[in-house]
Design an enzyme around this catalytic site. Sequence first.
Site, PDB file in Angstrom:
ATOM      1  N   ARG A  71       0.857  -1.091   0.068  1.00  0.00           N
ATOM      2  CA  ARG A  71       0.028   0.103  -0.056  1.00  0.00           C
ATOM      3  C   ARG A  71       0.715   0.932   0.165  1.00  0.00           C
ATOM      4  NH1 ARG A  71      -4.135  -0.277   4.493  1.00  0.00           N
ATOM      5  NH2 ARG A  71      -4.489   1.907   3.842  1.00  0.00           N
ATOM      6  N   ASN A 103      -7.617   9.269   6.551  1.00  0.00           N
ATOM      7  CA  ASN A 103      -6.726   8.649   5.434  1.00  0.00           C
ATOM      8  C   ASN A 103      -5.290   8.663   5.760  1.00  0.00           C
ATOM      9  OD1 ASN A 103      -9.010   8.383   4.001  1.00  0.00           O
ATOM     10  ND2 ASN A 103      -8.388   9.940   2.429  1.00  0.00           N
ATOM     11  N   HIS A 120      -6.076   8.778  11.754  1.00  0.00           N
ATOM     12  CA  HIS A 120      -5.576   7.514  11.654  1.00  0.00           C
ATOM     13  C   HIS A 120      -4.361   7.241  11.823  1.00  0.00           C
ATOM     14  CE1 HIS A 120     -10.176   6.064  11.185  1.00  0.00           C
ATOM     15  NE2 HIS A 120      -9.903   6.433  12.496  1.00  0.00           N
ATOM     16  N   CYS A 131      10.048   0.457  21.688  1.00  0.00           N
ATOM     17  CA  CYS A 131      10.413   1.533  22.478  1.00  0.00           C
ATOM     18  C   CYS A 131       9.835   2.883  21.717  1.00  0.00           C
ATOM     19  CB  CYS A 131      11.926   1.809  22.221  1.00  0.00           C
ATOM     20  SG  CYS A 131      12.584   2.127  20.565  1.00  0.00           S
ATOM     21  N   CYS A 153      16.200  -2.055  20.097  1.00  0.00           N
ATOM     22  CA  CYS A 153      15.824  -2.701  21.202  1.00  0.00           C
ATOM     23  C   CYS A 153      15.102  -3.941  21.128  1.00  0.00           C
ATOM     24  CB  CYS A 153      14.699  -1.557  21.926  1.00  0.00           C
ATOM     25  SG  CYS A 153      13.279  -1.691  21.050  1.00  0.00           S
ATOM     26  N   THR A 191     -16.563   9.456   2.704  1.00  0.00           N
ATOM     27  CA  THR A 191     -16.426   8.346   3.883  1.00  0.00           C
ATOM     28  C   THR A 191     -17.662   7.605   4.074  1.00  0.00           C
ATOM     29  OG1 THR A 191     -15.791   8.113   6.411  1.00  0.00           O
ATOM     30  CG2 THR A 191     -16.847  10.337   5.536  1.00  0.00           C
ATOM     31  N   SER A 192     -17.502   6.326   4.489  1.00  0.00           N
ATOM     32  CA  SER A 192     -18.863   5.540   4.795  1.00  0.00           C
ATOM     33  C   SER A 192     -19.260   5.898   6.008  1.00  0.00           C
ATOM     34  CB  SER A 192     -18.533   4.066   4.814  1.00  0.00           C
ATOM     35  OG  SER A 192     -17.744   3.768   5.610  1.00  0.00           O
TER      36      SER A 192
HETATM   37  C1  BJW Z   1     -16.448   8.116  -2.930  1.00  0.00           C
HETATM   38  C2  BJW Z   1     -15.835   8.009  -3.983  1.00  0.00           C
HETATM   39  C3  BJW Z   1     -15.548   9.123  -4.685  1.00  0.00           C
HETATM   40  C4  BJW Z   1     -16.040   6.063  -3.438  1.00  0.00           C
HETATM   41  N1  BJW Z   1     -15.832  10.212  -4.226  1.00  0.00           N
HETATM   42  N2  BJW Z   1     -16.852   9.204  -2.418  1.00  0.00           N
HETATM   43  C5  BJW Z   1     -19.010   2.268  18.556  1.00  0.00           C
HETATM   44  C6  BJW Z   1     -19.739   1.459  17.614  1.00  0.00           C
HETATM   45  C7  BJW Z   1     -19.360   0.317  17.314  1.00  0.00           C
HETATM   46  C8  BJW Z   1     -17.789   0.075  16.922  1.00  0.00           C
HETATM   47  C9  BJW Z   1     -17.079   1.075  17.650  1.00  0.00           C
HETATM   48  C10 BJW Z   1     -17.594   2.129  18.441  1.00  0.00           C
HETATM   49  N3  BJW Z   1     -16.468   2.687  18.892  1.00  0.00           N
HETATM   50  C11 BJW Z   1     -15.368   2.113  18.595  1.00  0.00           C
HETATM   51  C12 BJW Z   1     -15.598   1.075  18.028  1.00  0.00           C
HETATM   52  C13 BJW Z   1     -14.601   0.034  17.341  1.00  0.00           C
HETATM   53  C14 BJW Z   1     -13.897   0.457  15.957  1.00  0.00           C
HETATM   54  C15 BJW Z   1     -15.130   0.457  14.879  1.00  0.00           C
HETATM   55  O1  BJW Z   1     -15.439   1.604  14.662  1.00  0.00           O
HETATM   56  N4  BJW Z   1     -15.625  -0.461  14.269  1.00  0.00           N
HETATM   57  C16 BJW Z   1     -16.711  -0.219  13.338  1.00  0.00           C
HETATM   58  C17 BJW Z   1     -16.153  -0.864  11.926  1.00  0.00           C
HETATM   59  C18 BJW Z   1     -17.849  -1.249  13.770  1.00  0.00           C
HETATM   60  N5  BJW Z   1     -13.053   1.394  16.199  1.00  0.00           N
HETATM   61  C19 BJW Z   1     -12.027   1.294  16.553  1.00  0.00           C
HETATM   62  O2  BJW Z   1     -11.323   0.058  16.965  1.00  0.00           O
HETATM   63  C20 BJW Z   1     -11.108   2.736  16.675  1.00  0.00           C
HETATM   64  N6  BJW Z   1     -10.492   2.890  18.054  1.00  0.00           N
HETATM   65  C21 BJW Z   1     -11.289   2.796  19.146  1.00  0.00           C
HETATM   66  O3  BJW Z   1     -12.165   3.012  19.391  1.00  0.00           O
HETATM   67  O4  BJW Z   1     -10.171   2.679  20.283  1.00  0.00           O
HETATM   68  C22 BJW Z   1     -10.788   2.605  21.453  1.00  0.00           C
HETATM   69  C23 BJW Z   1      -9.816   2.852  22.540  1.00  0.00           C
HETATM   70  C24 BJW Z   1      -9.835   3.821  23.421  1.00  0.00           C
HETATM   71  C25 BJW Z   1      -8.627   3.787  24.245  1.00  0.00           C
HETATM   72  C26 BJW Z   1      -7.753   3.009  24.421  1.00  0.00           C
HETATM   73  C27 BJW Z   1      -7.884   2.077  23.610  1.00  0.00           C
HETATM   74  C28 BJW Z   1      -8.765   1.656  22.407  1.00  0.00           C
HETATM   75  C29 BJW Z   1      -9.928   2.671  15.922  1.00  0.00           C
HETATM   76  C30 BJW Z   1     -10.448   2.702  14.443  1.00  0.00           C
HETATM   77  C31 BJW Z   1      -9.227   2.773  13.483  1.00  0.00           C
HETATM   78  C32 BJW Z   1      -9.558   2.406  11.956  1.00  0.00           C
HETATM   79  N7  BJW Z   1      -8.579   2.103  11.267  1.00  0.00           N
HETATM   80  C33 BJW Z   1      -8.656   1.978   9.683  1.00  0.00           C
HETATM   81  C34 BJW Z   1      -7.368   1.401   9.277  1.00  0.00           C
HETATM   82  C35 BJW Z   1      -6.219   2.561   9.193  1.00  0.00           C
HETATM   83  C36 BJW Z   1      -4.940   2.036   8.787  1.00  0.00           C
HETATM   84  C37 BJW Z   1      -4.966   1.492   7.186  1.00  0.00           C
HETATM   85  O5  BJW Z   1      -5.050   2.535   6.371  1.00  0.00           O
HETATM   86  O6  BJW Z   1      -4.978   0.263   7.044  1.00  0.00           O
HETATM   87  O7  BJW Z   1      -8.909   3.238   9.240  1.00  0.00           O
HETATM   88  S1  BJW Z   1      -9.950   0.905   9.300  1.00  0.00           S
HETATM   89  C38 BJW Z   1     -10.316   2.023   7.657  1.00  0.00           C
HETATM   90  O8  BJW Z   1     -11.704   2.471   8.003  1.00  0.00           O
HETATM   91  C39 BJW Z   1      -9.244   3.078   7.786  1.00  0.00           C
HETATM   92  C40 BJW Z   1     -10.318   4.506   7.634  1.00  0.00           C
HETATM   93  O9  BJW Z   1      -9.713   5.528   7.793  1.00  0.00           O
HETATM   94  C41 BJW Z   1     -11.709   3.922   8.053  1.00  0.00           C
HETATM   95  C42 BJW Z   1     -12.668   4.556   7.796  1.00  0.00           C
HETATM   96  O10 BJW Z   1     -13.021   4.324   6.351  1.00  0.00           O
HETATM   97  P1  BJW Z   1     -13.426   5.293   5.311  1.00  0.00           P
HETATM   98  O11 BJW Z   1     -12.398   6.338   5.024  1.00  0.00           O
HETATM   99  O12 BJW Z   1     -14.873   5.999   5.677  1.00  0.00           O
HETATM  100  O13 BJW Z   1     -13.721   4.323   3.927  1.00  0.00           O
HETATM  101  P2  BJW Z   1     -14.970   3.434   3.568  1.00  0.00           P
HETATM  102  O14 BJW Z   1     -14.143   2.510   2.571  1.00  0.00           O
HETATM  103  O15 BJW Z   1     -15.281   2.592   4.487  1.00  0.00           O
HETATM  104  O16 BJW Z   1     -15.749   4.330   2.822  1.00  0.00           O
HETATM  105  C43 BJW Z   1     -15.478   4.913   1.369  1.00  0.00           C
HETATM  106  C44 BJW Z   1     -16.545   5.790   1.091  1.00  0.00           C
HETATM  107  O17 BJW Z   1     -16.340   6.437  -0.061  1.00  0.00           O
HETATM  108  C45 BJW Z   1     -17.594   5.057   0.484  1.00  0.00           C
HETATM  109  O18 BJW Z   1     -18.843   5.301   1.336  1.00  0.00           O
HETATM  110  C46 BJW Z   1     -17.967   5.425  -1.088  1.00  0.00           C
HETATM  111  O19 BJW Z   1     -19.331   5.149  -1.463  1.00  0.00           O
HETATM  112  C47 BJW Z   1     -17.265   6.702  -1.220  1.00  0.00           C
HETATM  113  N8  BJW Z   1     -16.506   6.752  -2.433  1.00  0.00           N
HETATM  114  N9  BJW Z   1     -15.685   6.530  -4.426  1.00  0.00           N
HETATM  115  C48 BJW Z   1     -16.560  10.242  -3.166  1.00  0.00           C
HETATM  116  N10 BJW Z   1     -14.650   9.216  -5.884  1.00  0.00           N
HETATM  117 ZN    ZN Z   2      12.862   0.021  19.623  1.00  0.00          ZN
END
Ligand code: BJW
Ligand code: ZN
Length: 253
Positions: A71, A103, A120, A131, A153, A191-192
Amino acid sequence: MTVELSQPVRERVRSAERVVVFSGAGVSRESGLDTFRGAGGLWERMRPEELATPEAFRADPEKVWQWYAWRYRRVCEASPNPAHKSVARLEAVFPIIRVVTQNVDGLHERAGSRDLLELHGTITRAFCNRCGQRRDMGEAIAESAAAPPVCSCGGRFRPAVVWFGEALPEDVFRQACEATESCDLFLSVGTSGTVYPAAGLIELAHQAGACLIEINPEPTPFSRWMDLRLTSPAGEALPARVEAMERCRCPTT
Ligand code: BJW
Ligand code: ZN
């Protein structure tokens, strides 16, 4: 083609002082990068829990590292598209504008956005899981593309992104919440709205009474709240609307 905003949205744009642009993977789709969900998205081919969690990295560090190396290379080959460039242009239109992105690809920064909050993390950096030492992702991959490089480390380097189950960078998320609570115009682009706590910002903007604009070909859980919903791809929808915003903010130019 000249596009006009509807009268009520024009009024809100004219008086707006604080703007938040909230973006997701869809904004980079026209740069050739994959979204996560939906048709053709990354998660259609892989399971998130096998790649984007700390457990996955512990269980199979080579697999996770190779996926991020792939990626990273795609991000390096990509360029900002007209949507990123239009967002950057908004900095000259409104007195205070913050770009809050989910992103990790760095394309908003490369397009010229300065006031940027990366919720993110970033794929352009890596850090040691023991570390915390940080380094450039490209250098880390050049050292070892097949497996995460080992730190002095004894820990392993991992991409500086936020995985499921991990907390968002506290200060960054706090600033995003503050900016959203006080904004009067909020654009949700590509964003979704399914990943929390990031998606909660849309709820916050709604509660704050901001004018809400969504740019997404597909509906989201928040579409019903929108004052304006644009269903063309961001690279087509945004340039024309930003031009319309420029016209209604600076009518003589
Ligand atoms: C277009 C287009 C065009 C297409 N023009 N549009 C509450 C309820 C339920 C669950 C949870 C909750 N709170 C927390 C959670 C758990 C979890 C979560 O949300 N789960 C759900 C999926 C159910 N969240 C977490 O775990 C988060 N952490 C957390 O809550 O920590 C708690 C904590 C506190 C204290 C100590 C310890 C812990 C962390 C979330 C991290 C997300 N990480 C990722 C990966 C990042 C790294 C990588 O890139 O690999 O982030 S997952 C992935 O999803 C990525 C994105 O940033 C994120 C969002 O996705 P995004 O950007 O919306 O993309 P898509 O693909 O979903 O949508 C794209 C959209 O574009 C679509 O709608 C298309 O239609 C549209 N589109 N072409 C305009 N041309
Ligand atoms: Zn280290």
